[in-house]
Design a protein around this motif. Sequence first.
Motif, short mmCIF file in Angstrom:
data_model
loop_
_atom_site.label_atom_id
_atom_site.label_comp_id
_atom_site.label_asym_id
_atom_site.label_seq_id
_atom_site.Cartn_x
_atom_site.Cartn_y
_atom_site.Cartn_z
N PRO A 116 1.07 -1.31 0.13
CA PRO A 116 0.18 0.07 0.13
C PRO A 116 0.50 1.26 0.13
O PRO A 116 2.29 0.99 0.39
N LEU A 117 0.47 2.77 -0.69
CA LEU A 117 0.89 3.91 -1.00
C LEU A 117 -0.28 4.40 -0.41
O LEU A 117 -0.68 5.03 -0.78
N ARG A 122 -6.79 4.72 2.82
CA ARG A 122 -6.92 4.25 1.61
C ARG A 122 -6.15 4.47 0.21
O ARG A 122 -6.46 4.83 -0.60
N ALA A 123 -5.44 3.79 1.04
CA ALA A 123 -3.68 4.58 -0.10
C ALA A 123 -4.00 3.07 -0.76
O ALA A 123 -4.93 2.30 -1.03
N ARG A 168 2.91 -1.75 -7.38
CA ARG A 168 3.78 -3.10 -7.04
C ARG A 168 5.42 -2.73 -6.67
O ARG A 168 6.02 -2.10 -7.60
N ARG A 169 6.04 -3.22 -6.11
CA ARG A 169 7.26 -3.70 -5.68
C ARG A 169 8.12 -3.84 -5.37
O ARG A 169 8.35 -5.05 -5.48
N VAL A 219 -3.43 9.84 -3.77
CA VAL A 219 -3.58 10.27 -2.71
C VAL A 219 -2.53 10.67 -1.14
O VAL A 219 -2.49 9.85 -0.36
N VAL A 220 -1.33 11.36 -0.86
CA VAL A 220 0.01 11.10 -0.29
C VAL A 220 -0.05 11.96 0.18
O VAL A 220 0.86 13.12 -0.05
N ALA A 221 -0.25 11.94 1.24
CA ALA A 221 -0.35 13.12 2.47
C ALA A 221 1.57 13.24 1.99
O ALA A 221 2.90 13.26 2.63
#
Length: 317
Positions: free
Chosen positions: A18-19, A23-24, A28-29, A61-63
């Motif tokens: 998850p990122l 609500r990540a 794929r890492r 949505v990365v704060a």
Amino acid sequence: MSANPAKEIEVFAPREVPLGGPRAMKVRRTLPSRGRSLIGAWCFVDHYGPDDVTQDRPGMVVAPHPHIGLQTVSWLFAGAIEHRDSIGSHAVVRPGELNLMTAGFGISHSEVSTPETTVLHGVQLWVALPKGRAQMNPDFARYAASPVPVAGGQVTVFLGELSWLDEDAATHTQSSPVPTQTPLLGAQIDLDAGASLHLTSDAAFEHGVLVDTGSVTVNGQVVQAGELAFLPSGADSMVIDTPEKARILVLGGPPFGEEILMWWNFVGRSQSEIEQARARWEKESNGVAPQRFGQVRGGMERIPAPALPGVNLKPRK
């Protein structure tokens, strides 16, 4: 010219992570992977999409969150992302445009897909800064890379330099003007079905080939969509073949040669460095006047740092 035989190529399958919080979105890492932490100075490869973000899905949505000791490379295939950081940069990341953020001593930033984005598809990459530059001042750079046609496709170089042979064995080269802190290669290659491309690579470099779409062979080794192939240094040639339309990223650089610690959003050289950066982020989040990571405008709450593990971090090299 010589090419690495297929037996020397390692292929890493992606794992889903998850990122960006509760609500990540899922990414794929492939780097770091078990048995491989770096390819040159490249130390992190996240690959996402194509995701339909119109059906009540949040997109990216990365704060605001912090970084030290690294550079982030944002590269999109579809959609758009709004970038804000604590040194005042405000940019919209679009397909074909390199966005390079240098954390150095410390920076914070947010990444949010734009309201008009319907499909989000791209990669987020990290580059470890060498010891002598790990504490440099933070920075942000952009570059609109131009694709160059090749037989059966096109090449777009966003970092470093890439050369290839045409059908008459003549060498062609494309390069990026963006300065790097270690020698690096970053390029997107789009290939038509049945295409074959002969790259003339720097023998001092190790390389990674991330397959976005389609399936390719790299020096005879099959690499499927989503997988990352690793080629060790020592060869001056790489042959990419594909039976179908494909898109790949080629990453490279000389072996990094330094041990690093990676935890959360930090790249450091010691346990105490990581601990101090985490503590500083938490103090700033709790109202201490920002001095290291600064503030990101936009009204989003900062992401709190997770707890450190109860054991010392394991060095990577």
